[in-house]
Each structure stands twice: as C-alpha cells, then as structure tokens.
Motif scaffolding. Structure first.
Motif, PDB file in Angstrom:
ATOM      1  N   ILE A 118      42.332 -52.538  56.692  1.00  0.00           N
ATOM      2  CA  ILE A 118      42.768 -53.918  56.498  1.00  0.00           C
ATOM      3  C   ILE A 118      42.730 -54.246  55.012  1.00  0.00           C
ATOM      4  O   ILE A 118      41.732 -53.981  54.337  1.00  0.00           O
ATOM      5  CB  ILE A 118      41.884 -54.897  57.286  1.00  0.00           C
ATOM      6  CG1 ILE A 118      42.015 -54.623  58.794  1.00  0.00           C
ATOM      7  CG2 ILE A 118      42.258 -56.350  56.983  1.00  0.00           C
ATOM      8  CD1 ILE A 118      41.120 -55.492  59.664  1.00  0.00           C
ATOM      9  N   CYS A 119      43.818 -54.805  54.497  1.00  0.00           N
ATOM     10  CA  CYS A 119      43.935 -55.186  53.088  1.00  0.00           C
ATOM     11  C   CYS A 119      43.669 -53.963  52.200  1.00  0.00           C
ATOM     12  O   CYS A 119      44.468 -53.031  52.201  1.00  0.00           O
ATOM     13  CB  CYS A 119      43.009 -56.350  52.780  1.00  0.00           C
ATOM     14  SG  CYS A 119      43.394 -57.215  51.232  1.00  0.00           S
ATOM     15  N   MET A 120      42.566 -53.895  51.465  1.00  0.00           N
ATOM     16  CA  MET A 120      42.279 -52.722  50.640  1.00  0.00           C
ATOM     17  C   MET A 120      42.251 -51.447  51.469  1.00  0.00           C
ATOM     18  O   MET A 120      42.683 -50.379  51.005  1.00  0.00           O
ATOM     19  CB  MET A 120      40.946 -52.893  49.924  1.00  0.00           C
ATOM     20  CG  MET A 120      40.551 -51.701  49.050  1.00  0.00           C
ATOM     21  SD  MET A 120      41.653 -51.464  47.629  1.00  0.00           S
ATOM     22  CE  MET A 120      41.001 -52.742  46.541  1.00  0.00           C
ATOM     23  N   GLY A 121      41.764 -51.536  52.693  1.00  0.00           N
ATOM     24  CA  GLY A 121      41.736 -50.371  53.567  1.00  0.00           C
ATOM     25  C   GLY A 121      43.111 -49.802  53.845  1.00  0.00           C
ATOM     26  O   GLY A 121      43.259 -48.605  54.104  1.00  0.00           O
ATOM     27  N   GLY A 122      44.135 -50.656  53.771  1.00  0.00           N
ATOM     28  CA  GLY A 122      45.506 -50.177  53.918  1.00  0.00           C
ATOM     29  C   GLY A 122      45.947 -49.391  52.706  1.00  0.00           C
ATOM     30  O   GLY A 122      46.516 -48.300  52.828  1.00  0.00           O
ATOM     31  N   PHE A 123      45.677 -49.923  51.510  1.00  0.00           N
ATOM     32  CA  PHE A 123      46.027 -49.201  50.284  1.00  0.00           C
ATOM     33  C   PHE A 123      45.353 -47.828  50.224  1.00  0.00           C
ATOM     34  O   PHE A 123      45.950 -46.845  49.783  1.00  0.00           O
ATOM     35  CB  PHE A 123      45.625 -50.021  49.054  1.00  0.00           C
ATOM     36  CG  PHE A 123      46.456 -51.241  48.809  1.00  0.00           C
ATOM     37  CD1 PHE A 123      47.751 -51.142  48.319  1.00  0.00           C
ATOM     38  CD2 PHE A 123      45.943 -52.514  49.061  1.00  0.00           C
ATOM     39  CE1 PHE A 123      48.522 -52.272  48.080  1.00  0.00           C
ATOM     40  CE2 PHE A 123      46.706 -53.649  48.826  1.00  0.00           C
ATOM     41  CZ  PHE A 123      48.000 -53.532  48.342  1.00  0.00           C
ATOM     42  N   LEU A 124      44.110 -47.757  50.672  1.00  0.00           N
ATOM     43  CA  LEU A 124      43.367 -46.499  50.584  1.00  0.00           C
ATOM     44  C   LEU A 124      43.881 -45.425  51.525  1.00  0.00           C
ATOM     45  O   LEU A 124      43.506 -44.263  51.397  1.00  0.00           O
ATOM     46  CB  LEU A 124      41.875 -46.752  50.844  1.00  0.00           C
ATOM     47  CG  LEU A 124      41.147 -47.529  49.752  1.00  0.00           C
ATOM     48  CD1 LEU A 124      39.692 -47.759  50.144  1.00  0.00           C
ATOM     49  CD2 LEU A 124      41.211 -46.796  48.418  1.00  0.00           C
ATOM     50  N   ALA A 125      44.747 -45.784  52.453  1.00  0.00           N
ATOM     51  CA  ALA A 125      45.325 -44.782  53.360  1.00  0.00           C
ATOM     52  C   ALA A 125      46.472 -44.015  52.715  1.00  0.00           C
ATOM     53  O   ALA A 125      46.948 -43.025  53.278  1.00  0.00           O
ATOM     54  CB  ALA A 125      45.820 -45.461  54.639  1.00  0.00           C
ATOM     55  N   GLU A 126      46.911 -44.441  51.537  1.00  0.00           N
ATOM     56  CA  GLU A 126      48.053 -43.808  50.873  1.00  0.00           C
ATOM     57  C   GLU A 126      47.787 -42.330  50.561  1.00  0.00           C
ATOM     58  O   GLU A 126      46.623 -41.905  50.449  1.00  0.00           O
ATOM     59  CB  GLU A 126      48.373 -44.539  49.579  1.00  0.00           C
ATOM     60  CG  GLU A 126      49.099 -45.852  49.754  1.00  0.00           C
ATOM     61  CD  GLU A 126      49.613 -46.365  48.420  1.00  0.00           C
ATOM     62  OE1 GLU A 126      50.848 -46.386  48.240  1.00  0.00           O
ATOM     63  OE2 GLU A 126      48.798 -46.721  47.556  1.00  0.00           O
ATOM     64  N   PRO A 127      48.867 -41.551  50.357  1.00  0.00           N
ATOM     65  CA  PRO A 127      48.723 -40.115  50.037  1.00  0.00           C
ATOM     66  C   PRO A 127      47.865 -39.833  48.806  1.00  0.00           C
ATOM     67  O   PRO A 127      47.159 -38.825  48.764  1.00  0.00           O
ATOM     68  CB  PRO A 127      50.166 -39.669  49.819  1.00  0.00           C
ATOM     69  CG  PRO A 127      50.968 -40.568  50.699  1.00  0.00           C
ATOM     70  CD  PRO A 127      50.281 -41.906  50.607  1.00  0.00           C
ATOM     71  N   CYS A 128      47.892 -40.714  47.800  1.00  0.00           N
ATOM     72  CA  CYS A 128      47.117 -40.466  46.585  1.00  0.00           C
ATOM     73  C   CYS A 128      45.635 -40.780  46.755  1.00  0.00           C
ATOM     74  O   CYS A 128      44.829 -40.488  45.852  1.00  0.00           O
ATOM     75  CB  CYS A 128      47.687 -41.263  45.418  1.00  0.00           C
ATOM     76  SG  CYS A 128      47.772 -43.040  45.706  1.00  0.00           S
TER      77      CYS A 128
END
Length: 237
Positions: free
Chosen positions: A110-120
């Motif tokens: 959720i929120c930041m947790g979504g960004f952290l799922a990215e390939p990088c």
C-alpha cells in the motif's frame, strides 16, 4: 497452489498469519501505517488473520517472520521518505520476501509498499509504479494528504491519499484491476508472481478517521470494505 479453503487456515487448522512490516518510517510520525494496516487485516471479513509485526520495530525480523508456520500474507505499508531510502532500509529482506511470494505467499503493498514492488526494488511486479499526483489529469497536485475520488469496481468512492502511485503493468502481464483514479490510471490491482500473488494499492483503504481529522480533511466514512475486497482478490486461488 493451495485451495482457497486452505489459505484460510494455517498449519493444523490454526488461524492464517499475516505479517506487517514495522520500523521508524511506518510509525506515529507518518500516521502509524503499520497499526492501520494491521487493524485492516485483523478486521478483514472471513479471514480471521493472526497479525504479527516484523522489522526493526516489530516482534522479530522479516526473514524470521516469513518462516513462521501459517504465514499467508506479507504486508508492506506506507512509509516516510522516498522509495530509494525505503528500499535501502530493507534491502536485506528482499530475498526472503521474493522467496515467500514465489513459493505461494501473498504480498500486499500500500502506497510506499506499492513502489517497493517495482523491478528495481523487491522485483515482484512486472511493470512500473509511478507518482500519481504529478501525472496528467491527476485529481490532486501535491504530495500532501487529500481525499480523492477512486473508481472501485465501477463505483466512485472517496479515499484517503498521500503521495501514492499508479501501476503500469507490462502488456504481457495478466492483472486484475480493482480500482482506477479519475484520470483512468490504475489505483489498485492484483497480479500473479511465481506461485503467489501481489496486490498493490496507491490510496489507503486502511486509513482510520484520525488520519482525516489530523490533516483537516472531511471524513467520508470507512473504507474497510475496499480493504476486504483487496484482500479477498489477493488471497483468492
């Protein structure tokens, strides 16, 4: 893949376990994201999760928590700072989180947790997660807390939002879109990864009334039902 009935129980018929990340960046200075996500999962209709916290402010390390019997879901809540700083704090957990999901576990970001799922970063989502407020046609233009319209399964709902992202899956990726922003970009989705699944959400279905009041926003009512829908879609076989 375990059947849905099996996902609702842990080992020997015990309650399924949900792990929520906790450190200084997810604590009271940022609206206590960990506590809010834990409360949403505890209340998730039909699941009866036993919720534990993991990380520097949790009851154990993330790596140890994901090895506990009956763990079915790992939740990465919102956090202070940018995504690169957040990943730096958790880089050591990447292998354990990826192994958990690839082996059939569920990742909720959720929120930041979504960004952290990215390939990088954790490399769990086949696509990109971009900043919503700076996108074309966004309904909000700053990173400050706001209440914005979200079209959730065809119905417009008002949700708490603070600098969350929108998802752009690769064309070859099969995803279930649960919600979109008013400009049509994806606000919440579920996607397969290995034998597990990833659920990402830019706005905050877990936001309690005090988040709205502290930001001088109009509280439009609970959004636990949207959190339930997100959890159900994520946990489905």
């Amino acid at each position: 893949m375990a059947r849905k009935a099996d996902l609702r129980t842990g080992s020997a018929g015990a309650r399924p376990v949900a792990v929520v990340y906790s450190d200084d960046s997810t604590g009271p200075a940022d609206g206590d994201d960990t506590a809010a996500v834990a409360a949403m999962l505890t209340a998730a209709q039909g699941w009866n999760f036993d919720v534990i916290t993991a990380g520097p402010n949790g009851t154990m390390s993330v790596r140890k928590a994901l090895k506990q019997p009956g763990v079915r879901l790992y939740a990465q809540p919102g956090a202070d700072g940018d995504d690169h700083a957040a990943y730096k704090r958790q880089k050591r957990d990447k292998a354990a989180i990826r192994e958990f999901v690839h082996d059939g576990g569920r990742y909720l970001g959720i929120c930041m947790g979504g960004f952290l799922a990215e390939p990088c970063f954790f490399n769990l989502f086949r696509g990109r997660v971009e900043e919503y407020y700076s996108s074309s046609g966004a309904s909000v233009r700053t990173s400050d807390p706001a209440v914005i319209p979200i079209i959730w399964r065809g119905t417009t709902r008002q949700m708490y939002f603070q600098d969350g992202g929108f998802m752009i899956p690769k064309r070859s990726t099969s995803v279930t879109v649960l919600a979109t922003y008013s400009n049509g970009s994806i606000a919440a989705l579920v996607a397969p990864r290995g034998r597990g699944k990833v659920g990402l959400c830019g706005p905050h279905p877990e936001a309690p009334p005090d988040w709205y009041h502290e930001a001088n926003l109009v509280y439009s009512g609970p959004t636990q039902d949207l959190g339930d829908d997100l959890v159900n879609a994520l946990m489905a076989p």
